[in-house]
Motif scaffolding. Structure first.
Motif, PDB file in Angstrom:
ATOM      1  N   ALA A  28      47.771  28.582  46.335  1.00 20.47           N
ATOM      2  CA  ALA A  28      46.295  29.130  46.668  1.00 20.47           C
ATOM      3  C   ALA A  28      45.774  29.245  45.567  1.00 20.47           C
ATOM      4  O   ALA A  28      44.394  28.801  45.240  1.00 20.47           O
ATOM      5  CB  ALA A  28      46.328  30.300  47.560  1.00 20.47           C
ATOM      6  N   TRP A  29      46.258  30.090  44.493  1.00 20.83           N
ATOM      7  CA  TRP A  29      45.597  30.385  43.212  1.00 20.83           C
ATOM      8  C   TRP A  29      45.506  29.040  42.306  1.00 20.83           C
ATOM      9  O   TRP A  29      44.503  28.770  41.501  1.00 20.83           O
ATOM     10  CB  TRP A  29      46.545  31.445  42.292  1.00 20.83           C
ATOM     11  CG  TRP A  29      45.879  31.706  41.250  1.00 20.83           C
ATOM     12  CD1 TRP A  29      46.281  31.272  39.844  1.00 20.83           C
ATOM     13  CD2 TRP A  29      45.150  32.605  40.954  1.00 20.83           C
ATOM     14  NE1 TRP A  29      45.574  31.934  38.985  1.00 20.83           N
ATOM     15  CE2 TRP A  29      44.709  32.806  39.523  1.00 20.83           C
ATOM     16  CE3 TRP A  29      44.272  33.253  41.800  1.00 20.83           C
ATOM     17  CZ2 TRP A  29      43.769  33.704  38.819  1.00 20.83           C
ATOM     18  CZ3 TRP A  29      43.079  34.321  41.183  1.00 20.83           C
ATOM     19  CH2 TRP A  29      42.945  34.456  39.816  1.00 20.83           C
ATOM     20  N   CYS A  31      42.673  26.873  44.172  1.00 20.59           N
ATOM     21  CA  CYS A  31      41.435  27.358  44.495  1.00 20.59           C
ATOM     22  C   CYS A  31      40.463  26.772  43.480  1.00 20.59           C
ATOM     23  O   CYS A  31      40.644  26.408  42.043  1.00 20.59           O
ATOM     24  CB  CYS A  31      41.313  28.887  43.827  1.00 20.59           C
ATOM     25  SG  CYS A  31      39.544  29.819  44.621  1.00 20.59           S
ATOM     26  N   VAL A  87      42.803  34.522  49.277  1.00 19.27           N
ATOM     27  CA  VAL A  87      42.643  33.481  48.165  1.00 19.27           C
ATOM     28  C   VAL A  87      42.936  32.173  48.914  1.00 19.27           C
ATOM     29  O   VAL A  87      42.510  31.138  48.796  1.00 19.27           O
ATOM     30  CB  VAL A  87      43.986  33.622  47.053  1.00 19.27           C
ATOM     31  CG1 VAL A  87      44.057  32.218  46.254  1.00 19.27           C
ATOM     32  CG2 VAL A  87      43.677  34.670  46.090  1.00 19.27           C
ATOM     33  N   ARG A  99      37.119  27.638  43.224  1.00 22.95           N
ATOM     34  CA  ARG A  99      35.911  28.681  42.974  1.00 22.95           C
ATOM     35  C   ARG A  99      36.355  29.707  41.916  1.00 22.95           C
ATOM     36  O   ARG A  99      36.904  30.831  42.324  1.00 22.95           O
ATOM     37  CB  ARG A  99      35.733  29.273  44.268  1.00 22.95           C
ATOM     38  CG  ARG A  99      35.057  28.237  45.418  1.00 22.95           C
ATOM     39  CD  ARG A  99      33.565  27.960  44.951  1.00 22.95           C
ATOM     40  NE  ARG A  99      32.664  29.105  44.828  1.00 22.95           N
ATOM     41  CZ  ARG A  99      31.800  29.344  45.522  1.00 22.95           C
ATOM     42  NH1 ARG A  99      31.789  28.717  46.910  1.00 22.95           N
ATOM     43  NH2 ARG A  99      30.822  30.471  45.236  1.00 22.95           N
ATOM     44  N   ARG A 158      40.273  31.314  51.216  1.00 23.13           N
ATOM     45  CA  ARG A 158      39.119  30.862  50.505  1.00 23.13           C
ATOM     46  C   ARG A 158      39.250  29.522  49.939  1.00 23.13           C
ATOM     47  O   ARG A 158      38.253  28.502  49.749  1.00 23.13           O
ATOM     48  CB  ARG A 158      38.686  31.785  49.347  1.00 23.13           C
ATOM     49  CG  ARG A 158      37.865  32.947  50.191  1.00 23.13           C
ATOM     50  CD  ARG A 158      37.079  33.846  49.107  1.00 23.13           C
ATOM     51  NE  ARG A 158      36.329  34.850  49.720  1.00 23.13           N
ATOM     52  CZ  ARG A 158      35.685  35.804  49.408  1.00 23.13           C
ATOM     53  NH1 ARG A 158      35.539  35.592  47.762  1.00 23.13           N
ATOM     54  NH2 ARG A 158      35.236  36.505  49.863  1.00 23.13           N
ATOM     55  N   ALA A 159      40.423  29.236  49.422  1.00 26.91           N
ATOM     56  CA  ALA A 159      40.994  28.003  48.705  1.00 26.91           C
ATOM     57  C   ALA A 159      40.670  26.936  49.810  1.00 26.91           C
ATOM     58  O   ALA A 159      40.402  25.750  49.552  1.00 26.91           O
ATOM     59  CB  ALA A 159      42.260  28.019  48.243  1.00 26.91           C
ATOM     60  N   TYR A 190      35.211  33.210  42.938  1.00 32.26           N
ATOM     61  CA  TYR A 190      36.518  33.786  43.925  1.00 32.26           C
ATOM     62  C   TYR A 190      37.596  34.570  42.974  1.00 32.26           C
ATOM     63  O   TYR A 190      38.065  35.617  43.213  1.00 32.26           O
ATOM     64  CB  TYR A 190      36.640  33.152  44.939  1.00 32.26           C
ATOM     65  CG  TYR A 190      35.750  32.688  46.052  1.00 32.26           C
ATOM     66  CD1 TYR A 190      34.393  33.147  46.052  1.00 32.26           C
ATOM     67  CD2 TYR A 190      35.929  31.484  46.860  1.00 32.26           C
ATOM     68  CE1 TYR A 190      33.695  32.733  46.848  1.00 32.26           C
ATOM     69  CE2 TYR A 190      35.138  31.378  47.592  1.00 32.26           C
ATOM     70  CZ  TYR A 190      33.948  31.675  47.816  1.00 32.26           C
ATOM     71  OH  TYR A 190      32.773  31.292  48.675  1.00 32.26           O
ATOM     72  N   MET A 191      38.189  33.667  42.181  1.00 30.78           N
ATOM     73  CA  MET A 191      39.118  33.948  41.325  1.00 30.78           C
ATOM     74  C   MET A 191      38.854  35.265  40.413  1.00 30.78           C
ATOM     75  O   MET A 191      39.846  36.037  40.578  1.00 30.78           O
ATOM     76  CB  MET A 191      39.504  32.695  40.537  1.00 30.78           C
ATOM     77  CG  MET A 191      39.912  31.629  41.088  1.00 30.78           C
ATOM     78  SD  MET A 191      40.213  30.015  40.255  1.00 30.78           S
ATOM     79  CE  MET A 191      41.917  30.355  39.776  1.00 30.78           C
TER      80      MET A 191
END
Length: 182
Positions: A6-7, A10, A175, A12, A178-179, A15-16
């Motif tokens: 997910a990291w 991502c 995460v 965004r 959102r991802a 968001y991160m």
């Protein structure tokens, strides 16, 4: 999807940065990555004040500028900064360092990143009549993806995974959600 995936997926940066701060990444690192994002996206658009504000924020992050000095400059940022998206991004970047609490600092970081994306969208179409049309949205998304890569360079997942397992699971789910929605 794992939290590591997910990291890495991502797109965004805003968001991160929020997730990194929530996981305990220090504000100096948040300030550095925010400045790197703004500089990468707004470099050509940056005014003298904007460049100076980013440099001062980076100096604070490296321990070479005082918090009082940063706050003094930040208090005049709206007056001297200018009215372009790039100037707004720099003004918000300096507020990461000048904030009186972590929530305000992280909010300023996210705002700086979103302003940089707006600057990118405006530069992509100088005659943009509607800042919310598809072309502007695509340009903002491209800028966010580029800045997400910068966040990953400065804050690898290993830095995020250093927090305790329970917090990692909770924020990893955020995460992932959102991802997948980005």
């Amino acid at each position: 999807m794992t939290t590591t995936n997910a990291w890495e997926a991502c797109a965004r940066a805003d968001y991160m940065v929020w997730i990194a701060a929530a996981c305990g990444v220090n504000l100096q690192t948040i300030a550095r990555v925010t400045c790197a994002c703004v500089r990468a996206i707004c470099g050509r658009e940056m005014s003298g004040f904007g460049s100076w504000a980013l440099e001062l924020t980076e100096m604070w992050a490296d321990g070479r500028a005082t918090l009082d000095g940063v706050r003094a400059v930040a208090s005049g940022a709206q007056v001297y900064g200018g009215s372009t998206y790039a100037c707004f991004a720099a003004e918000r970047a300096i507020r990461v360092a000048a904030a009186y609490n972590e929530d305000d600092a992280v909010s300023a970081a996210g705002s700086a990143i979103r302003c940089a994306a707006d600057a990118y969208a405006a530069a992509a179409d100088a005659n943009m009549r509607n800042p919310f049309d598809r072309g502007a949205a695509a340009a903002r998304a491209a800028a966010q993806r580029q800045m997400a890569d910068i966040v990953r360079q400065h804050i690898p997942f290993a830095a995020i995974s250093a927090v305790d397992a329970a917090a990692q699971r909770a924020y990893g789910d955020a995460v992932a959600a959102r991802a997948e929605g980005a």
